[in-house]
Write a protein that holds these residues in place. Structure first.
Motif, PDB file in Angstrom:
ATOM      1  N   ILE A  32      29.425 -37.100  -4.539  1.00 50.49           N
ATOM      2  CA  ILE A  32      28.538 -35.795  -4.814  1.00 50.49           C
ATOM      3  C   ILE A  32      26.913 -35.732  -3.915  1.00 50.49           C
ATOM      4  O   ILE A  32      26.771 -34.647  -3.064  1.00 50.49           O
ATOM      5  CB  ILE A  32      27.872 -35.645  -5.330  1.00 50.49           C
ATOM      6  CG1 ILE A  32      29.374 -35.429  -6.535  1.00 50.49           C
ATOM      7  CG2 ILE A  32      27.774 -34.117  -6.480  1.00 50.49           C
ATOM      8  CD1 ILE A  32      29.396 -35.268  -8.243  1.00 50.49           C
ATOM      9  N   CYS A  57      33.952 -26.417  -6.326  1.00 49.56           N
ATOM     10  CA  CYS A  57      34.589 -27.882  -6.051  1.00 49.56           C
ATOM     11  C   CYS A  57      34.548 -28.832  -7.366  1.00 49.56           C
ATOM     12  O   CYS A  57      33.424 -28.675  -8.457  1.00 49.56           O
ATOM     13  CB  CYS A  57      33.959 -28.444  -5.365  1.00 49.56           C
ATOM     14  SG  CYS A  57      34.279 -27.735  -2.990  1.00 49.56           S
ATOM     15  N   LEU A  62      29.637 -27.972  -7.516  1.00 47.80           N
ATOM     16  CA  LEU A  62      30.438 -28.793  -7.655  1.00 47.80           C
ATOM     17  C   LEU A  62      30.798 -28.991  -8.408  1.00 47.80           C
ATOM     18  O   LEU A  62      29.437 -29.505  -9.969  1.00 47.80           O
ATOM     19  CB  LEU A  62      30.716 -29.996  -6.177  1.00 47.80           C
ATOM     20  CG  LEU A  62      30.670 -30.807  -6.657  1.00 47.80           C
ATOM     21  CD1 LEU A  62      30.371 -31.616  -4.978  1.00 47.80           C
ATOM     22  CD2 LEU A  62      30.831 -32.491  -7.306  1.00 47.80           C
ATOM     23  N   ASN A 111      24.929 -28.937  -8.895  1.00 49.49           N
ATOM     24  CA  ASN A 111      26.146 -30.203  -9.619  1.00 49.49           C
ATOM     25  C   ASN A 111      26.071 -29.555 -11.369  1.00 49.49           C
ATOM     26  O   ASN A 111      25.056 -29.963 -11.187  1.00 49.49           O
ATOM     27  CB  ASN A 111      25.833 -31.619  -8.802  1.00 49.49           C
ATOM     28  CG  ASN A 111      26.889 -32.793  -9.893  1.00 49.49           C
ATOM     29  OD1 ASN A 111      26.112 -33.887  -9.758  1.00 49.49           O
ATOM     30  ND2 ASN A 111      27.865 -32.507  -9.582  1.00 49.49           N
TER      31      ASN A 111
END
Length: 151
Positions: free
Chosen positions: A42, A143, A116, A56
């Protein structure tokens, strides 16, 4: 202290970066086993997109903190948007829990955003907070990473 990816992690990083750069509007799901080094992956993916807003999302503060600390270990700046961690900040790179982040959808709605999700199997339901957040952003690439692709 920063970390150097193993060759298998470098392959994973390259796959995710290529997916994000692709013109597809599809969602990406990347499956890596437990203890594979998803925090490192990540961090490296986030470093590849300084021109985009990178978010994230992790389901727990411990995982959010781990991902944040790994990214920061490379010397990059990031913010944390998680009430359970005592922070409600957003930035070019943001590590967040969805419960706190979702109230910032108006900030991101016109930005170029990569979202993400860590532990993606926890966020995948239509109508979920993540689903509503992503639908509120015009230009977003989504994602997910998980070790548990099927529940």
């Amino acid at each position: 202290m920063s970390f150097t990816p193993y060759p298998r992690q470098k392959v994973a990083i390259d796959k995710m970066v290529n997916f994000i750069k692709a013109k597809t509007t599809r969602k990406g799901l990347f499956v890596y086993p437990t203890s594979y080094g998803k925090a490192l992956i990540i961090a490296h993916v986030a470093m590849e997109f300084p021109e985009k807003y990178f978010i994230n999302i992790a389901p727990k503060k411990e995982l959010c903190s781990q991902n944040f600390e790994t990214y920061k270990s490379y010397g990059y700046d990031a913010e944390i948007c998680s009430a359970s961690m005592g922070s409600d900040k957003i930035g070019q790179v943001t590590f967040a829990t969805i419960g706190t982040l979702k109230k910032h959808v108006d900030f991101f709605k016109d930005k170029d955003v990569v979202v993400l999700t860590d532990e993606a199997h926890n966020h995948s339901k239509p109508g979920s907070a993540l689903d509503k957040f992503v639908k509120g952003i015009k230009k977003v690439k989504l994602c997910g990473v998980t070790a548990t692709p099927v529940r």
